[in-house]
Design a protein around this motif. Structure first.
Motif, PDB file in Angstrom:
ATOM      1  N   ALA A  83       1.006  -1.188   0.100  1.00  0.00           N
ATOM      2  CA  ALA A  83       0.067  -0.104  -0.059  1.00  0.00           C
ATOM      3  C   ALA A  83       0.809   1.197   0.123  1.00  0.00           C
ATOM      4  O   ALA A  83       0.729   2.142  -0.883  1.00  0.00           O
ATOM      5  CB  ALA A  83      -0.746   0.164   1.055  1.00  0.00           C
ATOM      6  N   GLN A  84       1.952   1.377   0.811  1.00  0.00           N
ATOM      7  CA  GLN A  84       2.897   2.464   0.813  1.00  0.00           C
ATOM      8  C   GLN A  84       3.565   2.617  -0.615  1.00  0.00           C
ATOM      9  O   GLN A  84       3.698   3.666  -0.985  1.00  0.00           O
ATOM     10  CB  GLN A  84       3.958   2.110   1.751  1.00  0.00           C
ATOM     11  N   ARG A  85       3.895   1.413  -1.192  1.00  0.00           N
ATOM     12  CA  ARG A  85       4.608   1.524  -2.489  1.00  0.00           C
ATOM     13  C   ARG A  85       3.629   2.089  -3.415  1.00  0.00           C
ATOM     14  O   ARG A  85       4.216   2.859  -4.306  1.00  0.00           O
ATOM     15  CB  ARG A  85       4.948   0.038  -2.910  1.00  0.00           C
ATOM     16  N   ALA A  86       2.307   1.530  -3.403  1.00  0.00           N
ATOM     17  CA  ALA A  86       1.359   2.095  -4.448  1.00  0.00           C
ATOM     18  C   ALA A  86       1.397   3.660  -4.231  1.00  0.00           C
ATOM     19  O   ALA A  86       1.282   4.523  -5.415  1.00  0.00           O
ATOM     20  CB  ALA A  86      -0.053   1.413  -4.053  1.00  0.00           C
ATOM     21  N   SER A  87       1.152   4.120  -3.072  1.00  0.00           N
ATOM     22  CA  SER A  87       1.185   5.851  -2.738  1.00  0.00           C
ATOM     23  C   SER A  87       2.186   6.274  -3.135  1.00  0.00           C
ATOM     24  O   SER A  87       2.207   7.444  -3.951  1.00  0.00           O
ATOM     25  CB  SER A  87       0.893   5.635  -1.433  1.00  0.00           C
ATOM     26  N   PHE A  88       3.681   5.553  -2.947  1.00  0.00           N
ATOM     27  CA  PHE A  88       4.606   6.199  -3.569  1.00  0.00           C
ATOM     28  C   PHE A  88       4.685   6.606  -4.930  1.00  0.00           C
ATOM     29  O   PHE A  88       5.257   7.307  -5.641  1.00  0.00           O
ATOM     30  CB  PHE A  88       5.869   5.675  -2.885  1.00  0.00           C
ATOM     31  N   ARG A  89       4.345   5.197  -5.759  1.00  0.00           N
ATOM     32  CA  ARG A  89       4.177   5.058  -7.069  1.00  0.00           C
ATOM     33  C   ARG A  89       3.405   6.374  -7.717  1.00  0.00           C
ATOM     34  O   ARG A  89       3.730   6.960  -8.818  1.00  0.00           O
ATOM     35  CB  ARG A  89       3.913   3.799  -7.620  1.00  0.00           C
ATOM     36  N   LEU A  90       2.380   6.616  -7.120  1.00  0.00           N
ATOM     37  CA  LEU A  90       1.246   7.836  -7.510  1.00  0.00           C
ATOM     38  C   LEU A  90       1.942   9.026  -7.424  1.00  0.00           C
ATOM     39  O   LEU A  90       1.691  10.026  -8.095  1.00  0.00           O
ATOM     40  CB  LEU A  90       0.071   7.485  -6.741  1.00  0.00           C
ATOM     41  N   LEU A  91       2.595   9.284  -6.148  1.00  0.00           N
ATOM     42  CA  LEU A  91       3.050  10.412  -5.720  1.00  0.00           C
ATOM     43  C   LEU A  91       4.592  10.683  -6.822  1.00  0.00           C
ATOM     44  O   LEU A  91       4.386  12.019  -7.227  1.00  0.00           O
ATOM     45  CB  LEU A  91       3.598  10.558  -4.636  1.00  0.00           C
ATOM     46  N   ALA A  92       5.112   9.818  -7.114  1.00  0.00           N
ATOM     47  CA  ALA A  92       6.221   9.897  -7.812  1.00  0.00           C
ATOM     48  C   ALA A  92       5.992  10.275  -9.233  1.00  0.00           C
ATOM     49  O   ALA A  92       6.597  11.136  -9.843  1.00  0.00           O
ATOM     50  CB  ALA A  92       7.267   8.627  -8.129  1.00  0.00           C
ATOM     51  N   ALA A  93       4.892   9.818  -9.730  1.00  0.00           N
ATOM     52  CA  ALA A  93       4.430  10.057 -11.156  1.00  0.00           C
ATOM     53  C   ALA A  93       3.697  11.459 -11.348  1.00  0.00           C
ATOM     54  O   ALA A  93       3.988  12.096 -12.413  1.00  0.00           O
ATOM     55  CB  ALA A  93       3.393   8.933 -11.448  1.00  0.00           C
ATOM     56  N   ALA A  94       3.454  11.899 -10.244  1.00  0.00           N
ATOM     57  CA  ALA A  94       3.019  13.417 -10.476  1.00  0.00           C
ATOM     58  C   ALA A  94       3.851  14.439  -9.800  1.00  0.00           C
ATOM     59  O   ALA A  94       3.516  15.654  -9.774  1.00  0.00           O
ATOM     60  CB  ALA A  94       1.507  13.575  -9.661  1.00  0.00           C
ATOM     61  N   ALA A  95       5.005  13.958  -9.344  1.00  0.00           N
ATOM     62  CA  ALA A  95       5.905  14.938  -8.485  1.00  0.00           C
ATOM     63  C   ALA A  95       6.300  16.134  -9.589  1.00  0.00           C
ATOM     64  O   ALA A  95       6.422  16.022 -10.594  1.00  0.00           O
ATOM     65  CB  ALA A  95       6.977  14.312  -8.087  1.00  0.00           C
ATOM     66  N   THR A  96       6.627  17.258  -8.703  1.00  0.00           N
ATOM     67  CA  THR A  96       7.073  18.455  -9.235  1.00  0.00           C
ATOM     68  C   THR A  96       8.796  18.137  -9.808  1.00  0.00           C
ATOM     69  O   THR A  96       9.268  16.987  -9.007  1.00  0.00           O
ATOM     70  CB  THR A  96       7.196  19.689  -8.371  1.00  0.00           C
ATOM     71  N   PRO A  97       9.389  18.781 -10.690  1.00  0.00           N
ATOM     72  CA  PRO A  97      10.865  18.338 -10.863  1.00  0.00           C
ATOM     73  C   PRO A  97      11.766  18.556  -9.819  1.00  0.00           C
ATOM     74  O   PRO A  97      11.833  19.439  -9.043  1.00  0.00           O
ATOM     75  CB  PRO A  97      11.214  19.497 -12.162  1.00  0.00           C
ATOM     76  N   ILE A  98      12.541  17.504  -9.746  1.00  0.00           N
ATOM     77  CA  ILE A  98      13.516  17.637  -8.605  1.00  0.00           C
ATOM     78  C   ILE A  98      14.787  18.789  -8.950  1.00  0.00           C
ATOM     79  O   ILE A  98      15.318  19.312  -8.105  1.00  0.00           O
ATOM     80  CB  ILE A  98      14.126  16.305  -8.500  1.00  0.00           C
ATOM     81  N   SER A  99      14.989  19.059 -10.039  1.00  0.00           N
ATOM     82  CA  SER A  99      15.756  19.925 -10.673  1.00  0.00           C
ATOM     83  C   SER A  99      15.465  20.661 -12.207  1.00  0.00           C
ATOM     84  O   SER A  99      14.794  19.720 -12.924  1.00  0.00           O
ATOM     85  CB  SER A  99      17.152  19.313 -10.946  1.00  0.00           C
ATOM     86  N   ASP A 100      15.559  21.817 -12.411  1.00  0.00           N
ATOM     87  CA  ASP A 100      15.491  22.463 -13.678  1.00  0.00           C
ATOM     88  C   ASP A 100      16.520  22.122 -14.522  1.00  0.00           C
ATOM     89  O   ASP A 100      16.562  22.234 -15.904  1.00  0.00           O
ATOM     90  CB  ASP A 100      14.983  23.746 -13.621  1.00  0.00           C
ATOM     91  N   ARG A 101      17.796  22.252 -13.930  1.00  0.00           N
ATOM     92  CA  ARG A 101      19.016  22.150 -14.484  1.00  0.00           C
ATOM     93  C   ARG A 101      19.225  21.035 -15.333  1.00  0.00           C
ATOM     94  O   ARG A 101      19.519  20.686 -16.419  1.00  0.00           O
ATOM     95  CB  ARG A 101      20.300  22.614 -13.721  1.00  0.00           C
ATOM     96  N   PHE A 102      19.235  19.858 -14.654  1.00  0.00           N
ATOM     97  CA  PHE A 102      19.540  18.456 -14.919  1.00  0.00           C
ATOM     98  C   PHE A 102      18.929  17.561 -14.046  1.00  0.00           C
ATOM     99  O   PHE A 102      19.644  17.417 -12.921  1.00  0.00           O
ATOM    100  CB  PHE A 102      20.928  18.304 -15.256  1.00  0.00           C
ATOM    101  N   GLY A 103      17.871  16.781 -14.167  1.00  0.00           N
ATOM    102  CA  GLY A 103      17.292  15.837 -13.517  1.00  0.00           C
ATOM    103  C   GLY A 103      16.475  14.883 -14.257  1.00  0.00           C
ATOM    104  O   GLY A 103      16.356  14.488 -15.399  1.00  0.00           O
ATOM    105  N   ALA A 104      15.414  14.376 -13.355  1.00  0.00           N
ATOM    106  CA  ALA A 104      14.551  13.454 -14.109  1.00  0.00           C
ATOM    107  C   ALA A 104      13.147  13.621 -13.326  1.00  0.00           C
ATOM    108  O   ALA A 104      13.071  14.067 -12.385  1.00  0.00           O
ATOM    109  CB  ALA A 104      14.947  11.762 -13.830  1.00  0.00           C
ATOM    110  N   ARG A 105      12.055  12.972 -14.076  1.00  0.00           N
ATOM    111  CA  ARG A 105      10.791  13.029 -13.260  1.00  0.00           C
ATOM    112  C   ARG A 105      10.130  11.556 -13.484  1.00  0.00           C
ATOM    113  O   ARG A 105      10.407  11.086 -14.697  1.00  0.00           O
ATOM    114  CB  ARG A 105       9.726  14.022 -14.174  1.00  0.00           C
TER     115      ARG A 105
END
Length: 281
Positions: A151-173
């Motif tokens: 259940a925690q993993r499913a919540s994390f997966r949903l949050l990660a899919a909608a997350a704000t960028p970790i960096s504008d310079r060079f990162g991943a989403r």
């Protein structure tokens, strides 16, 4: 090509990775159901065994303020008894054909640094960012999230899919499935939930807080939340990513000694950068 639908070859792939990369195991990650459509293994198979391989992760890269669809290679190698036959080259060629003209990046170890330029890859340095900052624990520590819990993993997966960028310079989403691989191998820092929309991978070493990743739906004041991430006083911060959006005052403190980044078809920012450690394959 091996994907998550072929359980027999997936099992062979897991045996291969454990043999070529000691201490690494894909089995738990697969059992968690984290091998998704964005992950493919281009393998040389002999008598049902994977003997050479190059894996491909389709990713949403963030480079200089733009989202770019690209790929990251990983698990590149060959079983010891089959080396010298050009099998890794064949796997690499197939994987890069799958990537087409899209940008590609990979992280290599120091024993194969001369191999990847043959395929058009160029090395790029990675920097560790840090800042001096003192903080003490607060009265309401953020709870630890257990990603072994479905259940925690499913919540994390949903949050990660909608997350704000970790960096504008060079990162991943949207690299949640890569972060769960680190958790499945007990290689990730503890994950703490500041609230249902903001989770942080962080650990303390001595009096330094290492913030490896921030998974949040929207930006927030990280400085304000630090007391909830620590259980003892700290005097400095280190970041597992380029912290241009989260701690603009942070500066490069050293070149990351064991991170050999190679890129192909990707215009890199001129300023120092660090690709998120939990987005690396």
């Amino acid at each position: 090509m091996i994907d998550q639908r072929n359980s027999r070859l997936q099992a062979a792939y897991c045996e291969y990775t454990s043999a070529v990369f000691p201490g690494i195991d894909f089995r738990r990650w697969c059992e968690w159901g984290e091998w998704g459509d964005d992950y493919r293994a281009f393998a040389v198979v002999e008598d049902g065994r994977v003997i050479a391989n190059t894996s491909v992760s389709r990713m949403r890269l963030r480079v200089q303020g733009r989202d770019i669809v690209g790929y990251q290679l990983g698990a590149v190698g060959c079983l010891p008894g089959h080396r010298g036959r050009g099998l890794v080259r064949a796997a690499m060629t197939a994987a890069l054909a799958h990537c087409g003209d899209a940008p590609v990046l990979l992280f290599a170890n120091e024993t194969v640094l001369e191999f990847y330029p043959r395929f058009g890859f160029v090395p790029r340095p990675q920097h560790v960012f840090g800042a001096e900052h003192s903080a003490a624990p607060g009265p309401a520590p953020a709870p630890v999230v257990d990603l072994a819990d479905p259940a925690q993993r499913a919540s994390f997966r949903l949050l990660a899919a909608a997350a704000t960028p970790i960096s504008d310079r060079f990162g991943a989403r949207g690299h949640g499935s890569i972060a769960t691989w680190y958790a499945a191998n007990d290689l990730a820092s503890p994950l703490r939930a500041l609230n249902e929309d903001a989770w942080v991978f962080a650990r303390i070493e001595g009096d330094v807080l290492h913030i490896d990743d921030i998974v949040a739906r929207a930006p927030f004041d990280l400085r304000e939340q630090l007391p909830r991430l620590i259980d003892r006083p700290i005097r400095a911060l280190r970041f597992g990513f380029t912290p241009d959006l989260w701690w603009p005052q942070a500066q490069p403190v050293e070149v990351e000694a064991d991170a050999y980044l190679f890129v192909r078809g990707l215009a890199m920012p001129s300023l120092p950068n660090r690709f998120p450690v939990l987005a690396r394959t």
